[in-house]
Design an enzyme around this catalytic site. Sequence first.
Site, PDB file in Angstrom:
ATOM      1  N   LEU A 119       0.840  -1.191   0.000  1.00 31.78           N
ATOM      2  CA  LEU A 119       0.000   0.000   0.000  1.00 31.78           C
ATOM      3  C   LEU A 119       0.876   1.242   0.000  1.00 31.78           C
ATOM      4  CD1 LEU A 119      -2.672  -0.980   2.712  1.00 31.78           C
ATOM      5  CD2 LEU A 119      -2.795  -1.315   0.231  1.00 31.78           C
ATOM      6  N   ASP A 120       0.382   2.304  -0.658  1.00 33.30           N
ATOM      7  CA  ASP A 120       1.049   3.591  -0.567  1.00 33.30           C
ATOM      8  C   ASP A 120       1.135   4.024   0.890  1.00 33.30           C
ATOM      9  OD1 ASP A 120       1.194   3.687  -3.319  1.00 33.30           O
ATOM     10  OD2 ASP A 120      -0.538   5.011  -3.549  1.00 33.30           O
ATOM     11  N   LYS A 121       2.084   4.889   1.169  1.00 28.92           N
ATOM     12  CA  LYS A 121       2.298   5.367   2.539  1.00 28.92           C
ATOM     13  C   LYS A 121       1.010   5.883   3.169  1.00 28.92           C
ATOM     14  CE  LYS A 121       4.899   8.873   5.119  1.00 28.92           C
ATOM     15  NZ  LYS A 121       5.942   9.939   5.027  1.00 28.92           N
TER      16      LYS A 121
END
Length: 300
Positions: free
Chosen positions: A136-138
């Site tokens: 997942l993106d940050k």
Amino acid sequence: MTTFTIKWKVKENEAGLLREFLRLHKNISKSALADIKFTGGELLVNGVPSTVRKSVNTGDEVEVRFPPEEISSHMAPIPMLLDILYEDEHLLFVNKPAGIPTIPSRYQQNGSLAQGVLSYYEQEGIQSTFHAVNRLDKDTSGLVMIAKHRFAHSLLSQQQKKKAIKRTYLAGVEGRFESLSGTVDASIGRNPDSLVERMVTDQGQKAITHFKVLKELAGNSLVSLQLETGRTHQIRVHMAHIGHPLLGDDLYGGPVDLIFRQALHSWQVSFYHPLEGKMMNVEAPLPQDLQQLFGDVAEQ
């Protein structure tokens, strides 16, 4: 330290050379068998150490002791409070909060979920490195599916290639929809004017997103989304492309007055557990910032 061991009983249609039993019937790759042979693993038939040339018969017990895994030198374990949603000897599901990267990057080398998981492994005596099945993106919250050894990761990667793992995301987006469900089929590629931004372009890779509106509040909508493809920023790009950018997503034109990160959450995953032999569903509850906007949600 705990390494991973798996045992199987040979069925009638599986008798033959141990090599064929493991490769054809249990999906252990040629490279994995080489690792077992040369890096400290072991194969046993009825408790006796054996080579892949051993013949196995119906009813024999085959045991595979996988070699210990080396932790990547650039991912030092860092203690972290993990929200563990499900765990067995093969898989770990963690509810990642927004603001934490899945793995270290050149921009943030410490404080990643991977380092927190490695610290947890260290505490539990698990000799393994970090195998994320999804990332997942940050600033995206929610489910991260982690294999606790190479073999589980290989089996789940095969399912991913066959599109047999079903993931559902939740997103808070700007505006209301004319249709309560639909599909976005639009290729995605890099924006030549940006190092990070993607865009819809005929020169990009095929990308398909299915959406369903769950709630509409204060002129905004909560939607569930399923991906047929896994392009970088796919949900963010596709929602912006159809005029409904994610709340908080200033990179793709979303308003930032209601939430201070892209309103995207990895919500549910359903898959076949290849080592337990059963279908499974895991869900990560809506985080507090999205609950404040839309309340609790159950897919309708």
